[in-house]
Design a protein around this motif. Structure first.
Motif, PDB file in Angstrom:
ATOM      1  N   GLU A   2      13.184   3.934   3.775  1.00 49.27           N
ATOM      2  CA  GLU A   2      12.285   2.779   3.619  1.00 49.27           C
ATOM      3  C   GLU A   2      12.383   2.147   2.222  1.00 49.27           C
ATOM      4  O   GLU A   2      12.661   2.858   1.242  1.00 49.27           O
TER       5      GLU A   2
ATOM      6  N   PRO B  19      13.586  12.087   9.451  1.00 51.78           N
ATOM      7  CA  PRO B  19      13.492  11.389   8.150  1.00 51.78           C
ATOM      8  C   PRO B  19      12.036  11.049   7.796  1.00 51.78           C
ATOM      9  O   PRO B  19      11.615   9.905   7.878  1.00 51.78           O
TER      10      PRO B  19
ATOM     11  N   LYS C 105       0.849  -1.207   0.000  1.00 54.74           N
ATOM     12  CA  LYS C 105       0.000   0.000   0.000  1.00 54.74           C
ATOM     13  C   LYS C 105       0.878   1.247   0.000  1.00 54.74           C
ATOM     14  O   LYS C 105       0.669   2.166  -0.787  1.00 54.74           O
TER      15      LYS C 105
ATOM     16  N   ASN D 261       4.641  20.033   7.835  1.00 57.90           N
ATOM     17  CA  ASN D 261       5.525  21.209   7.791  1.00 57.90           C
ATOM     18  C   ASN D 261       6.833  20.938   7.062  1.00 57.90           C
ATOM     19  O   ASN D 261       7.355  21.788   6.333  1.00 57.90           O
TER      20      ASN D 261
ATOM     21  N   PRO E 216       1.695  16.513  11.156  1.00 56.50           N
ATOM     22  CA  PRO E 216       1.777  17.725  10.333  1.00 56.50           C
ATOM     23  C   PRO E 216       2.561  17.461   9.035  1.00 56.50           C
ATOM     24  O   PRO E 216       3.167  16.386   8.884  1.00 56.50           O
TER      25      PRO E 216
ATOM     26  N   ARG F  82      -4.707  10.699   4.212  1.00 54.60           N
ATOM     27  CA  ARG F  82      -3.711  11.777   4.286  1.00 54.60           C
ATOM     28  C   ARG F  82      -2.612  11.628   3.246  1.00 54.60           C
ATOM     29  O   ARG F  82      -1.959  12.605   2.881  1.00 54.60           O
TER      30      ARG F  82
ATOM     31  N   ARG G 272      -0.050   6.140  19.459  1.00 51.83           N
ATOM     32  CA  ARG G 272      -0.250   4.890  18.723  1.00 51.83           C
ATOM     33  C   ARG G 272      -0.425   3.706  19.672  1.00 51.83           C
ATOM     34  O   ARG G 272       0.058   2.620  19.433  1.00 51.83           O
TER      35      ARG G 272
HETATM   36  C1  EPZ Z   1       4.227   6.921   6.281  1.00 48.65           C
HETATM   37  O1  EPZ Z   1       3.445   7.962   6.842  1.00 48.65           O
HETATM   38  C2  EPZ Z   1       3.306   5.708   6.201  1.00 48.65           C
HETATM   39  N1  EPZ Z   1       2.175   6.000   5.328  1.00 48.65           N
HETATM   40  C3  EPZ Z   1       2.824   5.344   7.603  1.00 48.65           C
HETATM   41  O2  EPZ Z   1       2.063   4.137   7.495  1.00 48.65           O
HETATM   42  C4  EPZ Z   1       4.041   5.061   8.497  1.00 48.65           C
HETATM   43  O3  EPZ Z   1       3.605   4.798   9.815  1.00 48.65           O
HETATM   44  C5  EPZ Z   1       4.973   6.282   8.495  1.00 48.65           C
HETATM   45  O4  EPZ Z   1       5.345   6.600   7.125  1.00 48.65           O
HETATM   46  C6  EPZ Z   1       6.249   6.034   9.293  1.00 48.65           C
HETATM   47  O5  EPZ Z   1       6.910   4.916   8.781  1.00 48.65           O
HETATM   48  C7  EPZ Z   1       2.345   5.947   4.000  1.00 48.65           C
HETATM   49  O6  EPZ Z   1       3.419   5.657   3.502  1.00 48.65           O
HETATM   50  C8  EPZ Z   1       1.135   6.220   3.156  1.00 48.65           C
HETATM   51  P1  EPZ Z   1       6.293  10.382   8.301  1.00 48.65           P
HETATM   52  P2  EPZ Z   1       4.010   9.492   6.819  1.00 48.65           P
HETATM   53  O7  EPZ Z   1       6.179  11.613   7.476  1.00 48.65           O
HETATM   54  O8  EPZ Z   1       4.710   9.752   5.552  1.00 48.65           O
HETATM   55  C9  EPZ Z   1       6.254  13.597  11.811  1.00 48.65           C
HETATM   56  C10 EPZ Z   1       0.244   2.710   7.822  1.00 48.65           C
HETATM   57  O9  EPZ Z   1      -0.167   2.155   8.846  1.00 48.65           O
HETATM   58  N2  EPZ Z   1       6.254  14.580  10.709  1.00 48.65           N
HETATM   59  O10 EPZ Z   1       7.538   9.568   8.220  1.00 48.65           O
HETATM   60  O11 EPZ Z   1       2.894  10.382   7.207  1.00 48.65           O
HETATM   61  C11 EPZ Z   1       4.919  12.865  11.911  1.00 48.65           C
HETATM   62  O12 EPZ Z   1       4.027  13.609  12.704  1.00 48.65           O
HETATM   63  C12 EPZ Z   1       0.671   4.172   7.860  1.00 48.65           C
HETATM   64  O13 EPZ Z   1       0.352   2.148   6.689  1.00 48.65           O
HETATM   65  C13 EPZ Z   1       6.350  15.935  11.015  1.00 48.65           C
HETATM   66  O14 EPZ Z   1       6.434  16.330  12.178  1.00 48.65           O
HETATM   67  O15 EPZ Z   1       5.058   9.402   8.022  1.00 48.65           O
HETATM   68  C14 EPZ Z   1       5.291  11.555  12.554  1.00 48.65           C
HETATM   69  O16 EPZ Z   1       5.343  11.725  13.948  1.00 48.65           O
HETATM   70  C15 EPZ Z   1       0.424   4.803   9.231  1.00 48.65           C
HETATM   71  N3  EPZ Z   1       6.328  16.846   9.994  1.00 48.65           N
HETATM   72  C16 EPZ Z   1       6.708  11.286  12.031  1.00 48.65           C
HETATM   73  O17 EPZ Z   1       7.193  12.548  11.530  1.00 48.65           O
HETATM   74  C17 EPZ Z   1       6.229  16.453   8.674  1.00 48.65           C
HETATM   75  O18 EPZ Z   1       6.231  17.340   7.788  1.00 48.65           O
HETATM   76  C18 EPZ Z   1       6.767  10.282  10.895  1.00 48.65           C
HETATM   77  O19 EPZ Z   1       5.990  10.795   9.829  1.00 48.65           O
HETATM   78  C19 EPZ Z   1       6.130  15.082   8.381  1.00 48.65           C
HETATM   79  C20 EPZ Z   1       6.145  14.157   9.416  1.00 48.65           C
END
Ligand code: EPZ
Length: 417
Positions: A188, A161, A22, A124, A122, A92, A330
């Motif tokens: 990843e 990251p 996915k 950001n 977020p 999202r 979580r």
């Molecule tokens: C991806 O989400 C996955 N979704 C998530 O899978 C997964 O849990 C996550 O990566 C971490 O591995 C998809 O790929 C569609 P992040 P993403 O940006 O991209 C913070 C599932 O169950 N952050 O790496 O949203 C954020 O709040 C889903 O399949 C900021 O603060 O994850 C989080 O705490 C759930 N600012 C952390 O980083 C930003 O601009 C990781 O977020 C972006 C993120």
């Protein structure tokens, strides 16, 4: 509404085929927007989130046809650059249209996703990166309005990251002028596949899978052509299903290199995991040993496997500690697992699990995608009957999971609430 019913206590056996990932299919579908033509993507899983992504592509003006498990995406007639709130709030990952639309059309209007069950999440860092490439970003009534005459390469260092941030910037930088360097990029396997697919479209990306990714912008890209990699989180979920039921299952499509952290922890818990021609065989122990885990970014233990591993630890022979470092909320599965007899105490970002002899089936409620999976896993090992409601959460990320588990001998079916 539908629910899934499980009569626990069966040791699973046989082999199960993992579907396409996915979290790889979603960015790839949106990457098709970067080129003018008909893109093709195969091995796309049949999931609610994929349907939402297809709906968004059609709203933008793309023609999307599914022929024999392969999506053809015609992006010749894109006439909108707006991702509306009603779609973004349901998924999202829709924010991943930002990079492609901005890079190809110089304009994107995307609803802010808002929070979700597992955290504020977020974007950001996505926006900061796009501004570094020269985009003008404004927030207007809950929408991100991004414009750029021409994106120019830049050096971008992520505070953390971010997976989505890395994906948006990879896609945007592919058509920017000059070189972009992403530092502290996500590593990843889904990032690696996206970079490979973009390079096959004519992009010039090196370093994907490491913390430093370099992108030499190009004028144009040719249409997407790719096959989605297997879903490592679905694979991990089936590996835990084998371990928690003391079963013997071949998980076809599971790839060792993508699962090292999980393999090491499952082995520590007593499972025996052996690579075979097209997957990983998992043999669960009679008694599970307690194991501490701490989630982190790849290649650390995946946050998307935390809830499933907690279900496993509820029936381990001792006390384990699970720390969630990626998302702030979580642990929604904890109170539902407690209804099944789990002894879990939450201490800030950690949960202490005292393993029980056995869990007892109960009516429980899914709260988010991976929490739903953990309740199914607990139900497989529990005495009597477990009923999991609100399984629309589950259908976002698992393709026919009850059918796949039933084929392994589980006593599990779907019915109307
Ligand atoms: C991806 O989400 C996955 N979704 C998530 O899978 C997964 O849990 C996550 O990566 C971490 O591995 C998809 O790929 C569609 P992040 P993403 O940006 O991209 C913070 C599932 O169950 N952050 O790496 O949203 C954020 O709040 C889903 O399949 C900021 O603060 O994850 C989080 O705490 C759930 N600012 C952390 O980083 C930003 O601009 C990781 O977020 C972006 C993120």
């Amino acid at each position: 509404m539908e629910k899934i019913v499980i009569k626990g206590g069966v040791s699973l056996s046989g082999d199960v085929q993992v579907s396409g990932a996915k979290n790889s299919a979603l960015p790839l579908l949106f990457a098709a927007l970067l080129a003018d033509g008909v893109g093709e993507i195969s091995n796309v899983p049949d999931l609610r989130d994929i349907n939402t992504a297809v709906k968004l592509l059609r709203e933008l003006g793309a023609e999307v046809d599914l022929q024999g498990g392969c999506y053809k995406i015609n992006t010749k007639k894109i006439q909108s650059v707006e991702a509306p709130y009603d779609l973004v709030k349901t998924m999202r990952a829709s924010v991943l249209v930002l990079g492609p639309l901005l890079a190809r059309f110089g304009h994107a209007r995307v609803s802010l996703p808002g929070g979700c069950a597992i955290g504020a999440r977020p974007i950001n860092l996505h926006l900061k990166g796009l501004e570094a490439l020269g985009a003008k970003i404004q927030l207007d009534h809950g929408y991100v309005e991004a414009r750029a005459e021409k994106l120019r390469g830049a050096k971008i260092s992520f505070d953390l990251p971010t997976v989505g941030g890395t994906e948006n910037l990879l896609m945007a930088a592919s058509l920017a002028e000059g070189e972009t360097v992403l530092e502290n990029a996500a590593r990843e396997p889904e990032i690696v596949q996206l970079a490979q697919a973009l390079n096959a479209m004519g992009a010039k990306i090196t370093g994907a899978g490491t913390a430093i990714i370099r992108i030499q912008g190009v004028e144009k890209l040719t249409p997407l052509m790719c096959q989605v990699i297997p879903d490592r989180i679905e694979a991990g979920t089936f590996m835990i299903a084998a371990a928690i039921t003391g079963g013997n299952v071949l998980v076809r499509g599971a790839v060792s290199e993508d699962q090292e952290a999980l393999i090491s922890k499952l082995t520590e818990a007593g499972a025996v995991i052996t690579p075979e021609a097209d997957g990983l065989r998992v043999v669960g122990p009679k008694k599970l040993a307690p194991v501490d885990i701490r989630t982190s970014v790849f290649p650390g233990f995946p946050t998307d496997m935390q809830a499933q591993f907690m279900a496993l630890m509820t029936v381990a022979d001792g006390t384990s500690r699970i720390s969630e470092t990626v998302f702030e909320n979580r642990f929604m599965h904890v109170c539902e697992l407690q209804r099944m007899g789990a002894d879990i105490q939450i201490d800030g970002h950690s949960a202490i699990i005292r393993g029980a002899e056995q869990m007892t089936g109960a009516p429980v409620m899914a709260t988010d995608l991976r929490a739903s999976a953990s309740l199914i896993l607990a139900g497989l090992a529990a005495q009597n009957t477990t009923e999991v409601s609100r399984i629309y959460h589950l259908d976002r990320g698992y393709e026919k999971i009850e059918k796949k588990l039933a084929a392994l001998g589980a006593n599990i079916w779907r019915e109307q609430e």
